[in-house]
Design a protein around this motif. Structure first.
Motif, mmCIF file in Angstrom:
data_model
loop_
_atom_site.group_PDB
_atom_site.id
_atom_site.type_symbol
_atom_site.label_atom_id
_atom_site.label_comp_id
_atom_site.label_asym_id
_atom_site.label_seq_id
_atom_site.Cartn_x
_atom_site.Cartn_y
_atom_site.Cartn_z
ATOM 1 N N LEU A 1 -2.613 -38.930 -26.041
ATOM 2 C CA LEU A 1 -2.011 -37.680 -26.491
ATOM 3 C C LEU A 1 -0.751 -37.351 -25.691
ATOM 4 N N THR A 2 -0.781 -37.714 -24.415
ATOM 5 C CA THR A 2 0.374 -37.434 -23.557
ATOM 6 C C THR A 2 1.589 -38.248 -23.990
ATOM 7 N N ILE A 3 1.410 -39.555 -24.207
ATOM 8 C CA ILE A 3 2.569 -40.367 -24.602
ATOM 9 C C ILE A 3 3.001 -40.054 -26.030
ATOM 10 N N ALA A 4 2.076 -39.525 -26.869
ATOM 11 C CA ALA A 4 2.473 -39.104 -28.209
ATOM 12 C C ALA A 4 3.437 -37.925 -28.139
ATOM 13 N N SER A 5 3.219 -37.029 -27.163
ATOM 14 C CA SER A 5 4.120 -35.885 -27.001
ATOM 15 C C SER A 5 5.517 -36.336 -26.605
ATOM 16 N N LEU A 6 5.614 -37.487 -25.952
ATOM 17 C CA LEU A 6 6.913 -38.055 -25.605
ATOM 18 C C LEU A 6 7.473 -38.885 -26.755
ATOM 19 N N ALA A 7 6.575 -39.559 -27.486
ATOM 20 C CA ALA A 7 7.011 -40.491 -28.532
ATOM 21 C C ALA A 7 7.679 -39.779 -29.701
ATOM 22 N N ILE A 8 7.212 -38.577 -30.037
ATOM 23 C CA ILE A 8 7.741 -37.894 -31.222
ATOM 24 C C ILE A 8 9.213 -37.514 -31.044
ATOM 25 N N PRO A 9 9.575 -36.761 -29.995
ATOM 26 C CA PRO A 9 11.009 -36.445 -29.843
ATOM 27 C C PRO A 9 11.858 -37.660 -29.515
ATOM 28 N N GLN A 10 11.321 -38.577 -28.720
ATOM 29 C CA GLN A 10 12.086 -39.789 -28.402
ATOM 30 C C GLN A 10 12.318 -40.618 -29.644
ATOM 31 N N GLY A 11 11.305 -40.721 -30.488
ATOM 32 C CA GLY A 11 11.441 -41.539 -31.691
ATOM 33 C C GLY A 11 12.529 -41.021 -32.606
ATOM 34 N N ILE B 1 -3.589 -46.711 -29.548
ATOM 35 C CA ILE B 1 -4.215 -46.347 -30.821
ATOM 36 C C ILE B 1 -4.239 -44.832 -30.975
ATOM 37 N N ILE B 2 -4.565 -44.110 -29.893
ATOM 38 C CA ILE B 2 -4.565 -42.649 -29.928
ATOM 39 C C ILE B 2 -3.166 -42.121 -30.238
ATOM 40 N N MET B 3 -2.168 -42.708 -29.587
ATOM 41 C CA MET B 3 -0.795 -42.295 -29.839
ATOM 42 C C MET B 3 -0.425 -42.522 -31.305
ATOM 43 N N ALA B 4 -0.791 -43.690 -31.844
ATOM 44 C CA ALA B 4 -0.473 -44.013 -33.233
ATOM 45 C C ALA B 4 -1.134 -43.021 -34.190
ATOM 46 N N ALA B 5 -2.375 -42.655 -33.897
ATOM 47 C CA ALA B 5 -3.079 -41.699 -34.750
ATOM 48 C C ALA B 5 -2.397 -40.327 -34.713
ATOM 49 N N THR B 6 -1.952 -39.915 -33.518
ATOM 50 C CA THR B 6 -1.268 -38.629 -33.384
ATOM 51 C C THR B 6 0.045 -38.634 -34.157
ATOM 52 N N VAL B 7 0.786 -39.738 -34.061
ATOM 53 C CA VAL B 7 2.043 -39.857 -34.795
ATOM 54 C C VAL B 7 1.779 -39.843 -36.300
ATOM 55 N N LEU B 8 0.676 -40.474 -36.732
ATOM 56 C CA LEU B 8 0.330 -40.484 -38.154
ATOM 57 C C LEU B 8 0.092 -39.068 -38.671
ATOM 58 N N VAL B 9 -0.645 -38.267 -37.883
ATOM 59 C CA VAL B 9 -0.888 -36.871 -38.276
ATOM 60 C C VAL B 9 0.434 -36.109 -38.383
ATOM 61 N N LEU C 1 3.370 -37.401 -39.052
ATOM 62 C CA LEU C 1 4.084 -37.887 -40.233
ATOM 63 C C LEU C 1 3.539 -37.273 -41.521
ATOM 64 N N LEU C 2 2.235 -37.117 -41.579
ATOM 65 C CA LEU C 2 1.608 -36.660 -42.815
ATOM 66 C C LEU C 2 1.734 -35.155 -43.021
ATOM 67 N N PHE C 3 1.757 -34.382 -41.909
ATOM 68 C CA PHE C 3 1.651 -32.928 -42.067
ATOM 69 C C PHE C 3 2.737 -32.105 -41.355
ATOM 70 N N LEU C 4 3.349 -32.641 -40.322
ATOM 71 C CA LEU C 4 4.169 -31.792 -39.459
ATOM 72 C C LEU C 4 5.664 -32.045 -39.544
ATOM 73 N N MET C 5 6.115 -33.052 -40.285
ATOM 74 C CA MET C 5 7.527 -33.396 -40.294
ATOM 75 C C MET C 5 8.457 -32.253 -40.751
ATOM 76 N N PRO C 6 8.077 -31.447 -41.741
ATOM 77 C CA PRO C 6 8.981 -30.354 -42.160
ATOM 78 C C PRO C 6 9.271 -29.344 -41.048
ATOM 79 N N LEU C 7 8.405 -29.283 -40.043
ATOM 80 C CA LEU C 7 8.613 -28.322 -38.964
ATOM 81 C C LEU C 7 9.838 -28.654 -38.116
ATOM 82 N N PHE C 8 10.359 -29.888 -38.248
ATOM 83 C CA PHE C 8 11.522 -30.305 -37.452
ATOM 84 C C PHE C 8 12.846 -29.995 -38.166
ATOM 85 N N TYR C 9 12.787 -29.244 -39.262
ATOM 86 C CA TYR C 9 13.999 -28.973 -40.041
ATOM 87 C C TYR C 9 15.078 -28.325 -39.184
#
Length: 639
Positions: free
Chosen positions: A99-109, A399-407, A409-417
């Protein structure tokens, strides 16, 4: 060829007195030939040493068929090694770190997708258009195949920069988005194919041509270029150059400076905490959206996972060469970084990362990624550091990071508008500025001036020419260094440590003394066609300088040259011819050439080429000490 006596060899000269201590059982040992082997056996042993230095099949010896099958699965899929012992305690640690690296992966990605000139959603992937999948599909592949427990898989700045710069020079994403994406995916495919091939063929030494010195210069120059390119987002400049050299970038900033005056003070928002910066800035811009029309934001991001992209790969056409070139260059860079990062954190936990397995894992995840809208992925140092410090125990954290990123992608992407582009630019600068390793550059200056020059050449090559050419300069300098060491090897004059039979370099050991009538030389490399002529000329120069020194000091005349072959690990036919020619040239000057301690394969070639016969029984000795003592005793025995 033995002498049994209790004596001290004594040499008198005008410059000093040397005593070589011997014992009552002093004996001159004969130099032995290695055991005879067939050519096929030698070839098999040599290939085994080159491609299998770690002997990966040693665990299969004397095992049952079932055990061999299990070991094969564990070798191909490291997950089978630790999965049977996995428990809730390990899961708790991996869950927190994931979960920690997912919080870094989203903005970095999202930021790195911009760096590769790709749509922001691609940033959650890797360095491709669909970064979202690059932080989803590749980590899942690596968790099955990778051997590092702490490697955080995702986009990295340098590979993103290189891909973006190389593709943008030939294709405009705004004009030809589909073509750009297809070439990027194709480049990712060839990067993965190249990486996996190195692992399968066990050719990992190829990436070793990028030395530490050249990488320091290359990454430093690239980091500056990346940071300067982000001035477009930080200053809000609309009309900005797409070139990746420092001069055009600075000119563009100067010429478009009037556009940057419209930027609010939010320009200086820090991205020290990427996810926090993204969230806070997005909320702030949303709340002030009616008053902040001049702030550039990401805009609409579609929800969902990107579709398969195998139909977008180009295996023919005008852009195939560009895709292959980009793929190989980004593949080398990402592979070098990924393996280096994996080994760094493995050393902290005292476990070993298999380089060839890592090549196959990184390569296969990029091949899979190219077919699922991802671009070049590798082990990220920042993610891996966070992963390690958060307490990751296995690759389940990926795997945990990938699952967090998947969630996401599926539900939260519009929030980055309403996420402002300047925050993403700040995140990129924060990420890449650490690549400017001035401490390593200073260390190179202190330790090895040639390495420092190599560092500077690659640095300025990236800064003033281009990233691909800068990388080419880095590799060329690395190869040049190797050629210099091979073609111009070290030769040393050895002296005797008083009271012993030990001989060492004069410059390193000040107490070492000359042995009258002897010149003792050491060659510190194999003798090949590339350096044989140089060595002959250098040895003759040593002889000339020694004779001049004897003449000035009025010492004992030079009679014998002892060539210490301890460090000569190999010799070819050119080297053998050089030894013969050198012996003849010295004989014409009434000087004897003696070889000391030739290693096994060198001794075998000396024997098969009949060179040994020309040296005679008193021409080859086991040690320098025995050579000096025996030859000196022969001189004394003569009337």
């Amino acid at each position: 060829m033995g002498v049994n006596s209790n004596r001290v060899e004594h040499f008198d000269s005008h410059e000093t007195t040397i005593r070589i201590q011997t014992t009552p059982s002093f004996q001159i040992h004969a130099v032995q030939l290695p055991p005879q082997q067939t050519t096929l056996h030698k070839l098999r042993n040599r290939l085994s040493e080159i491609f299998f230095p770690d002997d990966p099949l040693h665990r299969f010896k004397n095992q049952t068929c079932f055990t061999k099958l299990l070991l094969t699965l564990q070798y191909l899929f490291p997950i089978f090694q630790w999965a049977p012992h996995y428990n809730l305690s390990l899961l708790r640690s991996d869950l927190i770190s994931g979960l920690t690296i997912a919080s870094l992966a989203i903005p970095q990605g999202i930021s790195y997708a911009k760096l590769a000139n790709l749509p922001p959603i691609m940033g959650l992937c890797d360095h491709s258009e669909n970064a979202a999948d690059s932080s989803f599909v590749p980590p899942l592949i690596y968790s099955l195949l990778g051997s590092s427990k702490h490697l955080g898989v995702g986009p990295v700045s340098i590979a993103s920069l290189v891909m973006g710069s190389m593709l943008s020079e030939k294709i405009s994403y705004t004009q030809y988005p589909t073509l750009y994406l297809g070439v990027a995916f194709t480049a990712t495919f060839f990067a993965g194919l190249f990486q996996a091939s190195l692992g399968v063929l066990r050719l990992g030494f190829v990436i070793d041509f990028l030395s530490k010195a050249t990488l320091v210069g290359f990454t430093g120059g690239a980091a500056i270029i990346v940071s300067l390119q982000q001035l477009k987002g930080l200053l809000g400049i609309v009309h900005f150059t797409s070139k990746m050299q420092i001069v055009p970038v600075l000119i563009s900033v100067f010429n478009q400076r009037h556009e940057s005056l419209k930027k609010p003070k939010l320009f200086w928002v820090s991205a020290a905490a990427p996810l926090t910066s993204v969230i806070l800035s997005t909320i702030l811009v949303f709340l002030l959206r009616n008053k902040t029309h001049q702030i550039s934001v990401i805009g609409h991001l579609p929800k969902g996972v990107n579709p398969p992209s195998s139909n977008m790969l180009y295996f023919s056409g005008a852009y195939l060469a560009l895709a292959i070139k980009t793929g190989i260059i980004t593949g080398i860079l990402s592979l070098t970084e990924g393996i280096a990062v994996g080994r760094t954190f493995a050393s902290l936990q005292n476990y070993q990362v298999d380089g060839n397995k890592e090549m196959m894992a990184i390569g296969l995840m990029n091949i899979a990624g190219s077919c699922s809208s991802c671009y070049v992925t590798t082990g990220s140092f920042s993610r891996s550091a966070v992963n390690y410090n958060a307490g990751a125990k296995t690759t389940v954290s990926n795997i945990i990071m990938a699952a967090t990123v998947l969630v996401t992608l599926l539900f939260l992407m519009p929030l980055f508008y309403y996420t402002p582009n300047f925050v993403l630019a700040a995140i990129i600068i924060t990420a890449v500025i650490g690549l400017i390793d001035y401490q390593s550059a200073y260390k190179l200056w202190k330790v090895d001036k040639l390495d420092f020059v190599a560092c500077l050449c690659s640095f300025f090559g990236v800064l003033f020419i281009s990233v691909p050419i800068g990388l080419g300069i880095a590799i060329a300098i690395s190869v040049l260094k190797i050629l210099l060491h091979v073609t111009r090897p070290n030769t040393l004059v050895l002296g005797n440590i008083p009271g012993t039979q030990i001989f060492h370099n004069f410059n390193q050991y000040k107490e070492a003394l000359r042995v009258p009538s002897f010149l003792i030389l050491a060659v510190e490399s194999p003798i090949y066609f590339a350096n044989s002529t140089y060595l002959q000329e250098r040895i003759l120069r040593w002889v000339r300088e020694e004779e001049e020194h004897i003449k000035v000091s009025n010492g004992a005349p030079l009679k014998c040259i002892v060539l210490d072959m301890t460090a000569v690990t190999a010799i070819d036919t050119s080297g053998l011819d050089t030894l013969c020619e050198l012996r003849k040239m010295l004989e014409k000057r009434s000087l004897q050439l003696v070889l000391a301690n030739p290693v096994g394969n060198v001794m075998e070639k000396l024997h098969k080429s009949k060179v040994l016969e020309s040296f005679g029984l008193k021409g080859v000795y086991l040690t320098v000490g025995e050579a000096v003592a025996d030859i000196a005793s022969l001189w004394k025995a003569r009337p």
